[in-house]
Design an enzyme around this catalytic site. Structure first.
Site, PDB file in Angstrom:
ATOM      1  N   LYS A 192      34.388  68.250  14.231  1.00  0.00           N
ATOM      2  CA  LYS A 192      33.360  67.250  13.800  1.00  0.00           C
ATOM      3  C   LYS A 192      32.034  67.337  14.684  1.00  0.00           C
ATOM      4  O   LYS A 192      31.028  66.737  14.535  1.00  0.00           O
ATOM      5  CB  LYS A 192      33.592  65.687  13.585  1.00  0.00           C
ATOM      6  CG  LYS A 192      34.590  65.785  12.471  1.00  0.00           C
ATOM      7  CD  LYS A 192      34.730  64.206  12.219  1.00  0.00           C
ATOM      8  CE  LYS A 192      35.506  63.908  11.034  1.00  0.00           C
ATOM      9  NZ  LYS A 192      35.816  62.596  10.643  1.00  0.00           N
TER      10      LYS A 192
ATOM     11  N   TRP B 105      17.270  71.257   6.192  1.00  0.00           N
ATOM     12  CA  TRP B 105      18.041  69.923   6.224  1.00  0.00           C
ATOM     13  C   TRP B 105      18.067  69.549   4.780  1.00  0.00           C
ATOM     14  O   TRP B 105      18.826  68.691   4.223  1.00  0.00           O
ATOM     15  CB  TRP B 105      17.704  69.220   7.157  1.00  0.00           C
ATOM     16  CG  TRP B 105      18.236  69.708   8.557  1.00  0.00           C
ATOM     17  CD1 TRP B 105      17.392  69.531  10.068  1.00  0.00           C
ATOM     18  CD2 TRP B 105      19.425  70.459   9.113  1.00  0.00           C
ATOM     19  NE1 TRP B 105      18.240  70.099  10.828  1.00  0.00           N
ATOM     20  CE2 TRP B 105      19.333  70.545  10.549  1.00  0.00           C
ATOM     21  CE3 TRP B 105      20.366  70.780   8.482  1.00  0.00           C
ATOM     22  CZ2 TRP B 105      20.243  71.269  11.062  1.00  0.00           C
ATOM     23  CZ3 TRP B 105      21.432  71.411   8.942  1.00  0.00           C
ATOM     24  CH2 TRP B 105      21.169  71.801  10.445  1.00  0.00           C
TER      25      TRP B 105
ATOM     26  N   ASP C 241       2.281  66.553  33.935  1.00  0.00           N
ATOM     27  CA  ASP C 241       2.051  65.171  34.614  1.00  0.00           C
ATOM     28  C   ASP C 241       0.623  65.512  35.282  1.00  0.00           C
ATOM     29  O   ASP C 241       0.128  66.565  35.421  1.00  0.00           O
ATOM     30  CB  ASP C 241       3.084  64.779  35.184  1.00  0.00           C
ATOM     31  CG  ASP C 241       3.683  65.480  36.363  1.00  0.00           C
ATOM     32  OD1 ASP C 241       2.858  66.605  36.869  1.00  0.00           O
ATOM     33  OD2 ASP C 241       4.850  65.359  36.821  1.00  0.00           O
TER      34      ASP C 241
ATOM     35  N   THR D  77      21.444  67.491  12.140  1.00  0.00           N
ATOM     36  CA  THR D  77      22.779  67.528  13.656  1.00  0.00           C
ATOM     37  C   THR D  77      21.888  66.570  14.667  1.00  0.00           C
ATOM     38  O   THR D  77      21.484  67.157  15.678  1.00  0.00           O
ATOM     39  CB  THR D  77      22.503  69.029  14.155  1.00  0.00           C
ATOM     40  OG1 THR D  77      21.456  69.439  14.310  1.00  0.00           O
ATOM     41  CG2 THR D  77      23.264  69.903  12.911  1.00  0.00           C
TER      42      THR D  77
END
Length: 137
Positions: A90, A47, A17, A59
């Site tokens: 899960k 993936w 910043d 994920t």
């Protein structure tokens, strides 16, 4: 206990910043990259390959908690230590510790799922694939 993988990130001028401090969303971008790097280093295929082989498309993040201890600035080299703190049915908790040398900069825990996609396009959570759990432990 999970393996720990270190991902290195150099802070660039545009990451900061006007005060020269890393803009906080950049930490979340970097730990997301560290998450994928963790799986690659553990031998998990990209993936697009797990989508074909297991139905796992990635994920995605479902919860996050971060604590910032010190600032980082342009020119710093950060190490992002990534591990899995907990495997659930899960989901899993991925833990990150961002350091600059011996200085702790940030800590973060994220809850993520192994996602699949239904025919209608909606996303659902797969049970944690045992082969991935084993590769990352």
């Amino acid at each position: 206990m999970s393996k720990t993988v270190i991902y290195t990130q150099r802070v660039e001028f545009g990451d900061c910043d006007p005060a020269g401090i890393v803009w906080f969303p950049n930490f979340f971008r970097w730990i997301d990259a560290a998450s994928r790097h963790f799986f690659i280093e553990c031998g998990v295929p990209p993936w697009h390959q797990t989508a074909k082989d297991l139905g796992v498309i990635g994920t995605p993040l479902v919860d996050t908690h971060a604590k910032f201890m010190k600032t980082a600035s342009y020119g710093d080299t950060l190490q992002i230590h990534t591990s899995v703190a907990e495997w659930r049915g899960k989901s899993f908790v991925q833990r990150y510790r961002v350091t600059r040398g011996d200085d702790a900069i940030m800590e973060c825990d994220e809850v993520r799922i192994f996602a699949g996609r239904r025919e209608d396009g909606s996303i659902f959570a797969w049970p944690v694939p045992e082969g991935i759990r084993e590769a990352c432990s």
